[in-house]
Design a protein around this motif. Structure first.
Motif, PDB file in Angstrom:
ATOM      1  N   VAL A 156      -3.765   9.854  -0.262  1.00 57.10           N
ATOM      2  CA  VAL A 156      -3.721  10.208   1.146  1.00 57.10           C
ATOM      3  C   VAL A 156      -3.818   8.933   1.974  1.00 57.10           C
ATOM      4  O   VAL A 156      -4.605   8.042   1.664  1.00 57.10           O
ATOM      5  N   ALA A 157      -3.006   8.862   3.030  1.00 59.91           N
ATOM      6  CA  ALA A 157      -3.036   7.670   3.884  1.00 59.91           C
ATOM      7  C   ALA A 157      -4.386   7.551   4.575  1.00 59.91           C
ATOM      8  O   ALA A 157      -4.989   8.547   4.956  1.00 59.91           O
ATOM      9  N   GLU A 158      -4.835   6.312   4.725  1.00 57.15           N
ATOM     10  CA  GLU A 158      -6.131   6.074   5.386  1.00 57.15           C
ATOM     11  C   GLU A 158      -6.150   6.663   6.794  1.00 57.15           C
ATOM     12  O   GLU A 158      -7.177   7.156   7.252  1.00 57.15           O
ATOM     13  N   ASP A 159      -4.988   6.617   7.459  1.00 56.91           N
ATOM     14  CA  ASP A 159      -4.912   7.172   8.815  1.00 56.91           C
ATOM     15  C   ASP A 159      -5.361   8.628   8.843  1.00 56.91           C
ATOM     16  O   ASP A 159      -5.961   9.090   9.806  1.00 56.91           O
ATOM     17  N   GLU A 160      -5.025   9.346   7.774  1.00 52.53           N
ATOM     18  CA  GLU A 160      -5.394  10.762   7.717  1.00 52.53           C
ATOM     19  C   GLU A 160      -6.904  10.930   7.719  1.00 52.53           C
ATOM     20  O   GLU A 160      -7.456  11.800   8.373  1.00 52.53           O
ATOM     21  N   PRO A 197       0.799  -1.232   0.000  1.00 51.29           N
ATOM     22  CA  PRO A 197       0.000   0.000   0.000  1.00 51.29           C
ATOM     23  C   PRO A 197       0.829   1.279   0.000  1.00 51.29           C
ATOM     24  O   PRO A 197       0.514   2.224  -0.731  1.00 51.29           O
ATOM     25  N   GLU A 198       1.920   1.290   0.791  1.00 45.20           N
ATOM     26  CA  GLU A 198       2.708   2.536   0.867  1.00 45.20           C
ATOM     27  C   GLU A 198       3.243   2.914  -0.514  1.00 45.20           C
ATOM     28  O   GLU A 198       3.274   4.084  -0.885  1.00 45.20           O
ATOM     29  N   ARG A 236       0.522   4.288  -2.597  1.00 42.79           N
ATOM     30  CA  ARG A 236       0.169   5.621  -2.124  1.00 42.79           C
ATOM     31  C   ARG A 236       1.170   6.645  -2.640  1.00 42.79           C
ATOM     32  O   ARG A 236       0.801   7.701  -3.124  1.00 42.79           O
ATOM     33  N   ASP A 237       2.448   6.296  -2.548  1.00 41.83           N
ATOM     34  CA  ASP A 237       3.483   7.206  -3.042  1.00 41.83           C
ATOM     35  C   ASP A 237       3.338   7.425  -4.540  1.00 41.83           C
ATOM     36  O   ASP A 237       3.405   8.545  -5.030  1.00 41.83           O
ATOM     37  N   SER A 257      -8.968  -1.188   3.633  1.00 40.78           N
ATOM     38  CA  SER A 257      -8.044  -2.192   4.161  1.00 40.78           C
ATOM     39  C   SER A 257      -8.584  -2.739   5.477  1.00 40.78           C
ATOM     40  O   SER A 257      -9.453  -2.143   6.117  1.00 40.78           O
TER      41      SER A 257
END
Ligand SMILES: [Zn+2]
Length: 610
Positions: free
Chosen positions: A252-256, A242-243, A246-247, A313
Motif C-alpha cells: 500500500v502506498a504511504e500516502d494511503e 519505490p513504485e 510497491r507494485d 521514506s
C-alpha cells in the motif's frame, strides 16, 4: 533466465554469512583447531542463514585446502569440492534432508544406516543437514539418538530448526548431545546493506527507500529479501524505485496510510468503510495493510516523541512531522497495542474486512489519553501547575498550541479538543450521565461533544428496564434481587472494565483489569480481589464503588455492595498519594500495560522520570 539472487549470492565463506558472526566464528575456529562436534543444532527464525551455515561448514570440512593456515578454518570456495557443495550439485558427502517430509522412524533408521557408511574418501567428512528438524517424531529421534551417542568417525549432523522447544519436548536427551547455536533475526539495516552490495554487483541502481521497503517486507529473512528483490527486478528495467517495489509486492502506498491517519484524526468514522472498500477493490492484502499501518503509526509515535523513525521514506517522514501534534502519544500507543493484539487473530480470520473496519472505527472514535491524566489528577488530590502534562517526550506543551502546519480540519478539531479539555471533576459527570442514560439514549445530545464517543460503547450494552431503574438508584426490591451468580459476574467482567474505560476512568479500569470477582454472598455483596497489593489500584477501586455497583446492577439487579480485597499480607496501609507517586506509578502502569510504549521508551532511550 537469470539465476535467482539468493542462489547466486549464497555465501561461500563463514565471513560472508550476514549477522551470524557469533556462530560463524565459533565454527570456523572449531575447524581450524580440528575440534568439530558430531552434531550441531542451529536454531533461529526462517531465512536467517541456518542451512547456509551448514553448507559452509560442509564446504570447510571437505575443502581440498583444509588445514591451510592462511584460510583459518574458512573454505577456499574455489576448489572442485567447494564448488560442488556450494552449487548444490550432487555431492556424496553432503546430504540434505527435509524432516518435514521424512519425519518417521523408518526415515531415521535409513538415515542411521546410511550414516554408518564411511565418507567417500579418507580425508572427507559426511555432513547430514536435517532441515525443519522439529518435525521429526519422537520415535525418529530415538532411532537417531543411538548414532548421536556413538557417532561414526567423520560424520557430522547439522539439525536446523525454527522451533527448538518442540525438539526439547519430543526428545530432550538429544539436546545434550548436540552443540546448540541460536541465530539472530536479521535487522532491516543489515538486510538493506546486503541488498545494496548485491545490487551494486548486479549493476542495478536502487533507491534507498525502495530497499527499505523490501527490507521491511522481508521481516528478518535474508532469503525473502533477496527473492523479493528478484520480483522487483522482474517488474521491469532500470533502477529499483519505490513504485516498482510497491507494485511487485502489492504494498500500500504511504500516502494511503497518511490519508488514513488524517481520517482518524478528524473523527470521520463513517469514511472508514469507503476507505476499506477501496482497499478491497484494489486487491490489497489486509494483513499486509495492517502491518504497514502499524509501521506508520509507530513512525508517527517516534516523531511525536521527538525521535526519528528509521524506516519510512523522507517524504513520509515530512508528512508525519506535519502531523505530530494531531495525536497524543497515548492515543498512538493505544492504537498500536490494539493493532498488535488484533494481528494474530486477524491472520486466521475469514472476516478480515470486518475486523479491519471495526478497528479503524474504534480508532476514529478514540478519545484522548488525557482523561487518564485527569483521573490521576483527581486521585492525587490535585497536582497543580504545569507538572500534570504527560511526561513523555519533550513536547509536553504540544496540546496547548495546535500546530499551524497541521491540516486546517485537524487544527479546528484540535482546538475543539483543547476547549473541551476535561477538568478533574468532569469525568464524574460523564460516568454519572453514562449510568443514568436511559435505553433510548435521549440525553446523549445534552452531553458534551467529547463524551459522545466515549459513552457509546457503554450505551451499546442496553440495560433492561429493571436494571436501568436500579441504575437510577431507585430502591431495589427483594423481588428483583436474587443473589447474583459469581460465574456470571466473572463473564461480564470485561464489559465492566470496558464500560469504566469508556467512561474515561482509565485508572479504575486498569485496576479492574488487575482484579477479579472473588465471591458473592446471599445479601448481594460482591468481593473483588486485586491480584497485587497496589495502593493506587485500591484507592481507584474504592473511589468508584458506587459506579461499579450501578454498572453491575445493569446485569445483576441483586448486587448491593462492593468489597475490595487486596492480596493478603502484602498490602501496605494505604498511604496518602503524593504527586510524585502518582506520576511514577502511572508511568509504571503505562509501561506494564503497553509493551509498545515499553519498547518505544527503551528504543528511543527516553527518560520518563520527570
Ligand atoms: Zn575448497
Amino acid at each position: 533466465m537469470s539465476l535467482a539472487l539468493a542462489r547466486k549470492y549464497r555465501p561461500k565463506s563463514f565471513a560472508d554469512v550476514a549477522v551470524q558472526s557469533h556462530v560463524a566464528t565459533t565454527l570456523k575456529g572449531a575447524i581450524a583447531l580440528g575440534r568439530v562436534a558430531h552434531a550441531y543444532l542451529l536454531c533461529g527464525p526462517r531465512g536467517v542463514g541456518k542451512t547456509t551455515l551448514a553448507r559452509v561448514l560442509a564446504m570447510a570440512l571437505n575443502c581440498e585446502r583444509r588445514g591451510d593456515p592462511a584460510l583459518g578454518g574458512e573454505p577456499c570456495g574455489e576448489c572442485s569440492s567447494c564448488q560442488r557443495i556450494w552449487s548444490g550439485a550432487s555431492s556424496l558427502d553432503v546430504v540434505e534432508i527435509d524432516a518435514a517430509s521424512n519425519r518417521g522412524v523408518d526415515d531415521a533408521r535409513e538415515l542411521r544406516e546410511r550414516a554408518m557408511y564411511a565418507p567417500s574418501g579418507d580425508d572427507r567428512y559426511k555432513v547430514y543437514i536435517v532441515d525443519e528438524a522439529h518435525m521429526l517424531t519422537r520415535e525418529a529421534w530415538n532411532a537417531l539418538l543411538k548414532i548421536l551417542e556413538e557417532p561414526p568417525p567423520r560424520v557430522v549432523f547439522v539439525f536446523a530448526t525454527t522451533e527448538p522447544q518442540k525438539i526439547a519436548q519430543a526428545a530432550a536427551p538429544v539436546l545434550s548431545r548436540v552443540q546448540r547455536f541460536d541465530l539472530k533475526r536479521i535487522g532491516a539495516a543489515d538486510i538493506r546493506a546486503r541488498l545494496e552490495r548485491v545490487l551494486r554487483e548486479e549493476h542495478v541502481e536502487a533507491d534507498p527507500d525502495a530497499l527499505a521497503m523490501i527490507a521491511r517486507a522481508a521481516d528478518g529473512s535474508m532469503r525473502d529479501a533477496l527473492s523479493l528483490t528478484d520480483q522487483a527486478l522482474a517488474m521491469g528495467e532500470g533502477a529499483i524505485v519505490p513504485e516498482r517495489v510497491r507494485d511487485a509486492l502489492g504494498l500500500v502506498a504511504e500516502d494511503e496510510f497518511i490519508a488514513l491517519l488524517d481520517l482518524l484524526a478528524e473523527h470521520r468514522a463513517g469514511d472508514v468503510f469507503e476507505f476499506v472498500a477501496r482497499l478491497a477493490d484494489a486487491g490489497i492484502d489486509f494483513g499486509q495493510f495492517l502491518t504497514g499501518f502499524g509501521d506508520m503509526v509507530r513512525a508517527l509515535l517516534a516523531v511525536t516523541l521527538g525521535g526519528t523513525p528509521p524506516e519510512v521514506s523522507e517524504k513520509a517522514r515530512e508528512a508525519l512531522e506535519q502531523r505530530k501534534r494531531v495525536f497524543a502519544a497515548g492515543d498512538l500507543l493505544r492504537m498500536l497495542s490494539i493493532a498488535t493484539e488484533l494481528e494474530p487473530r486477524f491472520r486466521k480470520s475469514g472476516q478480515q474486512q470486518l475486523l479491519l473496519e471495526a478497528m479503524l472505527v474504534r480508532f476514529a472514535l478514540l478519545d484522548r489519553t488525557v482523561s487518564l491524566e485527569s483521573v490521576l489528577r483527581g486521585l492525587g488530590g490535585g497536582s497543580s501547575g504545569g507538572a500534570d502534562e504527560p511526561s513523555i517526550g519533550p513536547s509536553s506543551a504540544r496540546r496547548a498550541s495546535p500546530s499551524a502546519s497541521a491540516s486546517p480540519a485537524s487544527s479546528t478539531r484540535k482546538a475543539e479538543r483543547a476547549s473541551s479539555d476535561t477538568p478533574a471533576t468532569d469525568w464524574r459527570a460523564v460516568i454519572r450521565d453514562a449510568d443514568r442514560a436511559p435505553a433510548s439514549g435521549a440525553t446523549a445530545g445534552a452531553r458534551s461533544e467529547r463524551s459522545v464517543p466515549a459513552a457509546a460503547p457503554a450505551a451499546a450494552v442496553q440495560p433492561s428496564p429493571a436494571a436501568s431503574r436500579a441504575a437510577r438508584d431507585e430502591p431495589v426490591t427483594e423481588a428483583l434481587a436474587g443473589a447474583p451468580d459469581l460465574n456470571q459476574i466473572v463473564e461480564r467482567w470485561d464489559d465492566v472494565v470496558a464500560g469504566m474505560r469508556a467512561a474515561g476512568k482509565s485508572v479504575a479500569a486498569t485496576a479492574l483489569e488487575h482484579s477479579a470477582p472473588a465471591a458473592v454472598n446471599a445479601r448481594g455483596d460482591v468481593t473483588i480481589a486485586l491480584d497485587e497489593a497496589n495502593p493506587i489500584y485500591e484507592q481507584a477501586l474504592e473511589s468508584v464503588k458506587p459506579e461499579l455497583v450501578s454498572a453491575l446492577r445493569r446485569w445483576f439487579p441483586g448486587v448491593q455492595r462492593l468489597v475490595v480485597r487486596a492480596p493478603q499480607g502484602a498490602s501496605a496501609p494505604p498511604t496518602r498519594l503524593t504527586d510524585e507517586m502518582v506520576r511514577s506509578e502511572r508511568i509504571a502502569v503505562l509501561r506494564k500495560k503497553d509493551p509498545v510504549l515499553d519498547a518505544a521508551i527503551d528504543a528511543l532511550d527516553l527518560d520518563l522520570a520527570d
